[in-house]
Design an enzyme around this catalytic site. Structure first.
Site, mmCIF file in Angstrom:
data_model
loop_
_atom_site.group_PDB
_atom_site.id
_atom_site.type_symbol
_atom_site.label_atom_id
_atom_site.label_comp_id
_atom_site.label_asym_id
_atom_site.label_seq_id
_atom_site.Cartn_x
_atom_site.Cartn_y
_atom_site.Cartn_z
ATOM 1 N N SER A 62 0.893 -1.133 0.247
ATOM 2 C CA SER A 62 0.034 0.206 -0.305
ATOM 3 C C SER A 62 0.680 1.306 -0.424
ATOM 4 C CB SER A 62 -1.140 -0.051 1.466
ATOM 5 O OG SER A 62 -0.474 0.069 2.133
ATOM 6 N N LYS A 103 0.408 4.627 6.742
ATOM 7 C CA LYS A 103 -0.029 5.189 6.175
ATOM 8 C C LYS A 103 0.447 6.551 6.263
ATOM 9 C CE LYS A 103 -2.194 1.692 4.044
ATOM 10 N NZ LYS A 103 -2.290 0.910 4.485
#
EC number: 3.4.21.88
Length: 200
Positions: A121, A158
């Site tokens: 990701s 993230k």
């Protein structure tokens, strides 16, 4: 060689064991309860004596502001955290796979642990599956920084974006969707700031 009283040795051993088991130092109250002191003030006096002798370092104004000297913690190197067990602190012994011999000061700010990255990701900023993300433990996070966040029992890497009572955890890969966390409905814990990546 540091000379300690028997009581000081007990306090120091408790600090070491607590850090090894949970990843963070005990509070004064926890030390008092475990060792049978009448108050947290008694624990504070022992901590001051240990700091004066160089056995520990103290951070003013923090309830868990106890650190072991760098010479003691750097002997093992930086812990590498793999799969994070549900319900355990991120630096609990159960999560540590091994130690990397790099000194924490190799990174700026210094690295407290490595997290083994799972998934792609964050590939567009060069953080790939299996990489070791160097993490500095802090909750002082600003928008745009790459963080290690815990949502319930899930730990994720993230980019952080705060919007009032909402946090967006943004991927760096268009194939992944942002994670939206409503802080009034869902707990979010920041486990640290990404400060570097190594690939082995």
């Amino acid at each position: 060689m540091i000379k300690l009283t028997k009581r000081q040795e007990q306090v120091l051993q408790l600090i070491r064991e607590h850090i090894e088991e949970t990843g963070y130092p005990p509070t004064r109250a926890e030390i008092s309860n475990r060792l049978g002191f009448r108050s947290a003030n008694a624990a504070e006096e022992h901590l001051k004596a240990l700091a004066k002798k160089g056995a520990i370092e103290m951070v003013p104004g923090a309830s868990r502001g106890i650190r072991l000297p760098a010479s003691e913690t750097q002997n093992q190197g930086i812990p590498i955290v793999g799969q994070v067990a549900a319900g355990y602190p991120i630096l609990a012994q159960e999560n540590i796979e091994e130690y990397c011999e790099l000194p924490p000061s190799f990174f700026t700010p210094s690295a407290d642990y490595f997290l083994r990255v799972k998934g792609m990701s964050m590939k567009d900023v060069g953080i790939l599956d299996g990489d070791l993300l160097a993490v500095h433990r802090t909750t002082d996070i600003h928008n745009g920084q790459i963080v290690v966040a815990r949502i319930g029992d899930e730990v994720t890497v993230k980019r952080f974006q705060r919007q009032k009572n909402k946090v967006l955890l943004l991927p760096e890969n268009e194939e992944f969707e942002p994670i939206e966390v409503n802080l009034s409905q869902q707990p979010l814990d920041i486990e640290g700031l990404g400060v570097g990546v190594i690939r082995r």
